[in-house]
Design a protein around this motif. Structure first.
Motif, PDB file in Angstrom:
ATOM      1  N   MET A   1      84.001  -3.689  10.611  1.00 21.02           N
ATOM      2  CA  MET A   1      82.676  -3.898  10.088  1.00 21.02           C
ATOM      3  C   MET A   1      82.451  -2.864   8.991  1.00 21.02           C
ATOM      4  SD  MET A   1      79.202  -2.910  12.287  1.00 21.02           S
ATOM      5  CE  MET A   1      80.105  -2.781  13.777  1.00 21.02           C
ATOM      6  N   GLU A   2      81.582  -3.210   8.056  1.00 21.15           N
ATOM      7  CA  GLU A   2      81.295  -2.333   6.932  1.00 21.15           C
ATOM      8  C   GLU A   2      79.824  -1.952   6.951  1.00 21.15           C
ATOM      9  OE1 GLU A   2      83.817  -3.080   3.099  1.00 21.15           O
ATOM     10  OE2 GLU A   2      81.750  -3.679   2.755  1.00 21.15           O
ATOM     11  N   LEU A   3      79.540  -0.667   6.737  1.00 19.32           N
ATOM     12  CA  LEU A   3      78.170  -0.192   6.628  1.00 19.32           C
ATOM     13  C   LEU A   3      77.979   0.397   5.237  1.00 19.32           C
ATOM     14  CD1 LEU A   3      77.598   1.660  10.028  1.00 19.32           C
ATOM     15  CD2 LEU A   3      76.882  -0.636   9.396  1.00 19.32           C
ATOM     16  N   ARG A   4      76.772   0.255   4.720  1.00 16.33           N
ATOM     17  CA  ARG A   4      76.446   0.842   3.417  1.00 16.33           C
ATOM     18  C   ARG A   4      74.983   1.248   3.419  1.00 16.33           C
ATOM     19  NH1 ARG A   4      78.642  -2.988  -0.191  1.00 16.33           N
ATOM     20  NH2 ARG A   4      79.637  -3.887   1.592  1.00 16.33           N
ATOM     21  N   LEU A   5      74.690   2.312   2.698  1.00 15.94           N
ATOM     22  CA  LEU A   5      73.317   2.776   2.572  1.00 15.94           C
ATOM     23  C   LEU A   5      72.659   2.030   1.419  1.00 15.94           C
ATOM     24  CD1 LEU A   5      71.217   4.830   3.592  1.00 15.94           C
ATOM     25  CD2 LEU A   5      72.079   6.413   1.840  1.00 15.94           C
ATOM     26  N   ASN A   9      65.200   0.076  -3.591  1.00 21.55           N
ATOM     27  CA  ASN A   9      65.202  -1.070  -4.507  1.00 21.55           C
ATOM     28  C   ASN A   9      66.232  -2.124  -4.137  1.00 21.55           C
ATOM     29  OD1 ASN A   9      63.131  -0.139  -6.203  1.00 21.55           O
ATOM     30  ND2 ASN A   9      64.545   1.248  -7.209  1.00 21.55           N
ATOM     31  N   GLY A  10      66.941  -1.901  -3.033  1.00 18.21           N
ATOM     32  CA  GLY A  10      67.903  -2.891  -2.560  1.00 18.21           C
ATOM     33  C   GLY A  10      69.321  -2.705  -3.063  1.00 18.21           C
ATOM     34  N   TYR A  11      69.592  -1.597  -3.739  1.00 22.53           N
ATOM     35  CA  TYR A  11      70.931  -1.346  -4.263  1.00 22.53           C
ATOM     36  C   TYR A  11      71.728  -0.460  -3.314  1.00 22.53           C
ATOM     37  CZ  TYR A  11      69.097  -3.129  -8.638  1.00 22.53           C
ATOM     38  OH  TYR A  11      68.536  -3.930  -9.595  1.00 22.53           O
ATOM     39  N   THR A  12      73.034  -0.675  -3.272  1.00 21.49           N
ATOM     40  CA  THR A  12      73.913   0.175  -2.478  1.00 21.49           C
ATOM     41  C   THR A  12      74.020   1.538  -3.150  1.00 21.49           C
ATOM     42  OG1 THR A  12      75.211  -1.702  -1.694  1.00 21.49           O
ATOM     43  CG2 THR A  12      76.264   0.450  -1.577  1.00 21.49           C
ATOM     44  N   VAL A  13      73.794   2.592  -2.388  1.00 24.87           N
ATOM     45  CA  VAL A  13      73.951   3.949  -2.905  1.00 24.87           C
ATOM     46  C   VAL A  13      75.451   4.163  -3.140  1.00 24.87           C
ATOM     47  CG1 VAL A  13      73.647   6.398  -2.382  1.00 24.87           C
ATOM     48  CG2 VAL A  13      71.893   4.751  -1.689  1.00 24.87           C
ATOM     49  N   PRO A  14      75.832   4.633  -4.323  1.00 22.41           N
ATOM     50  CA  PRO A  14      77.256   4.810  -4.632  1.00 22.41           C
ATOM     51  C   PRO A  14      77.990   5.664  -3.596  1.00 22.41           C
ATOM     52  CG  PRO A  14      75.930   5.138  -6.588  1.00 22.41           C
ATOM     53  CD  PRO A  14      74.975   5.020  -5.434  1.00 22.41           C
ATOM     54  N   ASP A  15      79.201   5.268  -3.325  1.00 23.91           N
ATOM     55  CA  ASP A  15      80.107   5.995  -2.420  1.00 23.91           C
ATOM     56  C   ASP A  15      79.631   6.057  -0.973  1.00 23.91           C
ATOM     57  OD1 ASP A  15      81.838   6.564  -4.601  1.00 23.91           O
ATOM     58  OD2 ASP A  15      80.565   8.266  -5.138  1.00 23.91           O
ATOM     59  N   THR A  16      78.821   5.089  -0.537  1.00 21.76           N
ATOM     60  CA  THR A  16      78.368   5.105   0.859  1.00 21.76           C
ATOM     61  C   THR A  16      78.897   3.935   1.673  1.00 21.76           C
ATOM     62  OG1 THR A  16      76.303   3.907   0.380  1.00 21.76           O
ATOM     63  CG2 THR A  16      76.234   6.331   0.276  1.00 21.76           C
ATOM     64  N   THR A  17      79.666   3.062   1.086  1.00 17.57           N
ATOM     65  CA  THR A  17      80.239   1.948   1.841  1.00 17.57           C
ATOM     66  C   THR A  17      81.379   2.476   2.692  1.00 17.57           C
ATOM     67  OG1 THR A  17      79.641   0.405   0.088  1.00 17.57           O
ATOM     68  CG2 THR A  17      81.313  -0.321   1.668  1.00 17.57           C
ATOM     69  N   GLN A  18      81.281   2.237   4.001  1.00 17.92           N
ATOM     70  CA  GLN A  18      82.288   2.744   4.926  1.00 17.92           C
ATOM     71  C   GLN A  18      82.683   1.659   5.918  1.00 17.92           C
ATOM     72  OE1 GLN A  18      81.413   6.518   6.720  1.00 17.92           O
ATOM     73  NE2 GLN A  18      80.164   7.149   4.988  1.00 17.92           N
ATOM     74  N   THR A  19      83.965   1.576   6.177  1.00 21.70           N
ATOM     75  CA  THR A  19      84.463   0.685   7.214  1.00 21.70           C
ATOM     76  C   THR A  19      84.434   1.460   8.528  1.00 21.70           C
ATOM     77  OG1 THR A  19      85.866  -0.441   5.626  1.00 21.70           O
ATOM     78  CG2 THR A  19      86.410  -0.730   7.943  1.00 21.70           C
ATOM     79  N   VAL A  20      83.807   0.872   9.538  1.00 23.06           N
ATOM     80  CA  VAL A  20      83.625   1.543  10.826  1.00 23.06           C
ATOM     81  C   VAL A  20      84.056   0.632  11.973  1.00 23.06           C
ATOM     82  CG1 VAL A  20      81.727   2.957   9.966  1.00 23.06           C
ATOM     83  CG2 VAL A  20      81.226   0.779  11.042  1.00 23.06           C
ATOM     84  N   THR A  21      84.232   1.232  13.114  1.00 26.75           N
ATOM     85  CA  THR A  21      84.484   0.479  14.340  1.00 26.75           C
ATOM     86  C   THR A  21      83.189   0.458  15.151  1.00 26.75           C
ATOM     87  OG1 THR A  21      85.140   2.433  15.592  1.00 26.75           O
ATOM     88  CG2 THR A  21      86.888   1.275  14.385  1.00 26.75           C
ATOM     89  N   VAL A  28      77.884   6.888  12.169  1.00 26.04           N
ATOM     90  CA  VAL A  28      77.898   6.743  10.713  1.00 26.04           C
ATOM     91  C   VAL A  28      76.506   6.336  10.228  1.00 26.04           C
ATOM     92  CG1 VAL A  28      78.827   5.390   8.802  1.00 26.04           C
ATOM     93  CG2 VAL A  28      80.361   6.259  10.562  1.00 26.04           C
ATOM     94  N   ARG A  29      75.870   5.412  10.914  1.00 26.18           N
ATOM     95  CA  ARG A  29      74.514   4.976  10.552  1.00 26.18           C
ATOM     96  C   ARG A  29      73.555   6.175  10.557  1.00 26.18           C
ATOM     97  NH1 ARG A  29      73.042  -0.102  11.016  1.00 26.18           N
ATOM     98  NH2 ARG A  29      74.635  -0.466  12.586  1.00 26.18           N
ATOM     99  N   GLU A  30      73.629   6.980  11.585  1.00 31.74           N
ATOM    100  CA  GLU A  30      72.769   8.166  11.684  1.00 31.74           C
ATOM    101  C   GLU A  30      73.045   9.139  10.533  1.00 31.74           C
ATOM    102  OE1 GLU A  30      71.925  11.937  14.641  1.00 31.74           O
ATOM    103  OE2 GLU A  30      72.978  10.193  15.442  1.00 31.74           O
ATOM    104  N   HIS A  31      74.310   9.358  10.237  1.00 31.63           N
ATOM    105  CA  HIS A  31      74.687  10.262   9.142  1.00 31.63           C
ATOM    106  C   HIS A  31      74.133   9.758   7.801  1.00 31.63           C
ATOM    107  CE1 HIS A  31      77.037  12.900   6.583  1.00 31.63           C
ATOM    108  NE2 HIS A  31      77.478  11.829   5.941  1.00 31.63           N
TER     109      HIS A  31
END
Length: 57
Positions: A1-5, A9-21, A28-31
């Motif tokens: 699964m992938e999480l992103r901040l 405005n609805g945009y993904t914050v750069p360098d925050t997309t992470q693949t997690v288990t 990761v969500r809390e961080h």
């Protein structure tokens, strides 16, 4: 699964997309919300960004 901040405005914050288990997703969500969102919002505070308005998708 992938999480992103996502900024207020609805945009993904750069360098925050992470693949997690399933085991690491909550941590990761809390961080992203407690560490990264406030940092990003501080950079854009002049434009009204508030870390409470960020979400993780």
């Amino acid at each position: 699964m992938e999480l992103r901040l996502i900024d207020p405005n609805g945009y993904t914050v750069p360098d925050t997309t992470q693949t997690v288990t399933d085991d690491t997703a909550d941590k990761v969500r809390e961080h992203l919300l407690t560490e990264i969102a406030p940092q990003h919002a501080a950079q854009w505070a002049d434009f009204g960004y508030d870390p409470r308005n960020y979400r993780v998708a």
